[in-house]
Motif scaffolding. Structure first.
Motif, short mmCIF file in Angstrom:
data_model
loop_
_atom_site.label_atom_id
_atom_site.label_comp_id
_atom_site.label_asym_id
_atom_site.label_seq_id
_atom_site.Cartn_x
_atom_site.Cartn_y
_atom_site.Cartn_z
N GLU A 292 0.84 -1.20 0.00
CA GLU A 292 0.00 0.00 0.00
C GLU A 292 0.88 1.25 0.00
O GLU A 292 2.07 1.20 0.34
CB GLU A 292 -0.91 0.02 1.25
CG GLU A 292 -1.98 -1.04 1.25
CD GLU A 292 -1.49 -2.39 1.76
OE1 GLU A 292 -2.29 -3.31 1.82
OE2 GLU A 292 -0.29 -2.53 2.08
N ARG A 293 0.28 2.37 -0.36
CA ARG A 293 0.99 3.65 -0.35
C ARG A 293 0.93 4.27 1.04
O ARG A 293 -0.12 4.30 1.66
CB ARG A 293 0.38 4.61 -1.37
CG ARG A 293 0.53 4.13 -2.83
CD ARG A 293 -0.05 5.12 -3.81
NE ARG A 293 0.52 6.44 -3.71
CZ ARG A 293 1.66 6.84 -4.28
NH1 ARG A 293 2.36 6.00 -5.01
NH2 ARG A 293 2.08 8.07 -4.15
N THR B 261 -5.10 -3.06 1.23
CA THR B 261 -5.63 -3.42 -0.08
C THR B 261 -6.48 -4.68 0.05
O THR B 261 -7.54 -4.79 -0.55
CB THR B 261 -4.48 -3.66 -1.08
OG1 THR B 261 -3.69 -2.49 -1.13
CG2 THR B 261 -5.02 -3.99 -2.47
N ARG B 262 -6.00 -5.61 0.86
CA ARG B 262 -6.74 -6.84 1.12
C ARG B 262 -6.86 -7.02 2.63
O ARG B 262 -5.86 -6.97 3.34
CB ARG B 262 -6.01 -8.04 0.50
CG ARG B 262 -5.96 -7.96 -1.01
CD ARG B 262 -5.11 -9.02 -1.63
NE ARG B 262 -5.20 -10.28 -0.90
CZ ARG B 262 -4.95 -11.46 -1.42
NH1 ARG B 262 -4.60 -11.55 -2.67
NH2 ARG B 262 -5.02 -12.56 -0.70
N ALA C 88 -7.68 -17.05 2.71
CA ALA C 88 -7.33 -16.54 1.38
C ALA C 88 -5.86 -16.08 1.33
O ALA C 88 -5.45 -15.43 0.37
CB ALA C 88 -8.25 -15.38 1.01
N CYS C 89 -5.09 -16.42 2.37
CA CYS C 89 -3.68 -15.98 2.47
C CYS C 89 -3.55 -14.46 2.35
O CYS C 89 -2.64 -13.95 1.69
CB CYS C 89 -2.81 -16.68 1.43
SG CYS C 89 -2.63 -18.43 1.75
N SER C 90 -4.47 -13.75 2.98
CA SER C 90 -4.46 -12.29 2.98
C SER C 90 -4.25 -11.82 4.42
O SER C 90 -5.01 -12.20 5.31
CB SER C 90 -5.79 -11.76 2.43
OG SER C 90 -5.86 -10.37 2.58
N PHE D 56 5.12 -0.79 15.14
CA PHE D 56 4.46 -1.27 13.94
C PHE D 56 2.96 -1.17 14.11
O PHE D 56 2.44 -1.18 15.22
CB PHE D 56 4.88 -2.71 13.59
CG PHE D 56 4.30 -3.76 14.50
CD1 PHE D 56 3.05 -4.32 14.25
CD2 PHE D 56 4.99 -4.19 15.62
CE1 PHE D 56 2.51 -5.28 15.09
CE2 PHE D 56 4.47 -5.15 16.46
CZ PHE D 56 3.23 -5.70 16.19
N ASN D 57 2.29 -1.04 12.98
CA ASN D 57 0.84 -1.04 12.92
C ASN D 57 0.42 -2.15 11.97
O ASN D 57 0.93 -2.23 10.84
CB ASN D 57 0.30 0.29 12.40
CG ASN D 57 0.64 1.44 13.31
OD1 ASN D 57 0.36 1.38 14.50
ND2 ASN D 57 1.25 2.47 12.78
N TRP D 58 -0.47 -3.01 12.41
CA TRP D 58 -1.01 -4.08 11.58
C TRP D 58 -2.47 -3.79 11.37
O TRP D 58 -3.27 -3.83 12.30
CB TRP D 58 -0.79 -5.42 12.25
CG TRP D 58 -1.27 -6.62 11.48
CD1 TRP D 58 -1.61 -6.69 10.16
CD2 TRP D 58 -1.45 -7.93 12.00
NE1 TRP D 58 -2.00 -7.95 9.82
CE2 TRP D 58 -1.90 -8.75 10.93
CE3 TRP D 58 -1.28 -8.50 13.26
CZ2 TRP D 58 -2.19 -10.10 11.10
CZ3 TRP D 58 -1.57 -9.85 13.41
CH2 TRP D 58 -2.01 -10.63 12.35
N TYR D 59 -2.83 -3.43 10.15
CA TYR D 59 -4.20 -3.10 9.79
C TYR D 59 -4.87 -4.36 9.25
O TYR D 59 -4.59 -4.80 8.14
CB TYR D 59 -4.22 -2.00 8.72
CG TYR D 59 -3.61 -0.70 9.19
CD1 TYR D 59 -4.41 0.27 9.77
CD2 TYR D 59 -2.26 -0.46 9.06
CE1 TYR D 59 -3.85 1.47 10.21
CE2 TYR D 59 -1.69 0.73 9.50
CZ TYR D 59 -2.49 1.68 10.07
OH TYR D 59 -1.96 2.87 10.50
N LEU D 60 -5.76 -4.94 10.06
CA LEU D 60 -6.46 -6.16 9.64
C LEU D 60 -7.58 -5.82 8.65
O LEU D 60 -7.90 -6.62 7.78
CB LEU D 60 -7.02 -6.88 10.86
CG LEU D 60 -5.97 -7.64 11.67
CD1 LEU D 60 -5.17 -6.73 12.55
CD2 LEU D 60 -6.62 -8.73 12.48
N ALA D 61 -8.19 -4.67 8.84
CA ALA D 61 -9.23 -4.13 7.96
C ALA D 61 -9.15 -2.61 8.11
O ALA D 61 -8.41 -2.10 8.94
CB ALA D 61 -10.61 -4.65 8.36
#
Length: 179
Positions: free
Chosen positions: A77-78, A87-88, A94-96, A137-142
């Protein structure tokens, strides 16, 4: 005039109880933000100037601060000033895995030396300078769900009866749901 807090929200500097603001505050905050693909840089300089009255005198005090931060998005992502949207979204079937962003920041804040010489603050309780380094770090799940972890270390110049105030080290984890 106020107080200053660390990344962990501990008050590290406060004015003497007899010190009050005496007029308008001037604040200059030039800022630079640059984003290119997965990388973002943010830098700013802050100068505040405030006339204060103390128990027996008045002065115009000026404090200076600066910080520089870096973000790197590892999942394509940007980088942006706005909240990152994956993006996903997170879906292991779904390996996302959502979006992962690394962050870092360094900053310093210096208190006007006249603050201590004029009795507007106590040098044995309030440091004259702080330096702070953070990484995380930031982990964006959605788009609306984020897991974050940060490490922060703040060091001080003076602020204790025997010299420098003890450094603060913090590890912080949080989950944010925004809707």
């Amino acid at each position: 005039p106020g107080a200053y807090r660390t990344f962990g929200q501990a008050t590290w500097f406060s004015y003497a109880p007899t010190t009050v603001a005496a007029g308008s505050e001037q604040r200059y905050v030039p800022q630079l933000a640059w984003y290119a693909g997965p990388v973002g840089v943010l830098a700013e300089y802050v100068k505040t100037s405030q006339r204060v009255d103390g128990a027996t005198s008045s002065a115009r005090l000026s404090n200076h601060a600066w910080q520089a931060g870096l973000v790197v998005v590892l999942t394509g992502e940007r980088a942006s000033y706005a909240t990152l949207g994956p993006t996903r979204t997170f879906d292991p079937d779904a390996c996302s895995w959502g979006a992962l962003e690394l962050t870092g920041r360094y900053g310093e804040l210096s208190i006007d030396p006249a603050t201590f010489g004029g009795g507007y603050a106590d040098a044995t309780k309030s440091p004259s300078k702080s330096r702070e380094l953070t990484a995380g770090f930031n982990w964006y799940l959605a788009r609306a769900v984020r897991l974050s972890s940060d490490f922060a270390r703040t060091t001080f110049v003076s602020g204790a009866a025997s010299g420098d105030r003890r450094a603060e080290t913090l590890v912080l984890a949080r989950m944010q749901v925004a809707y």
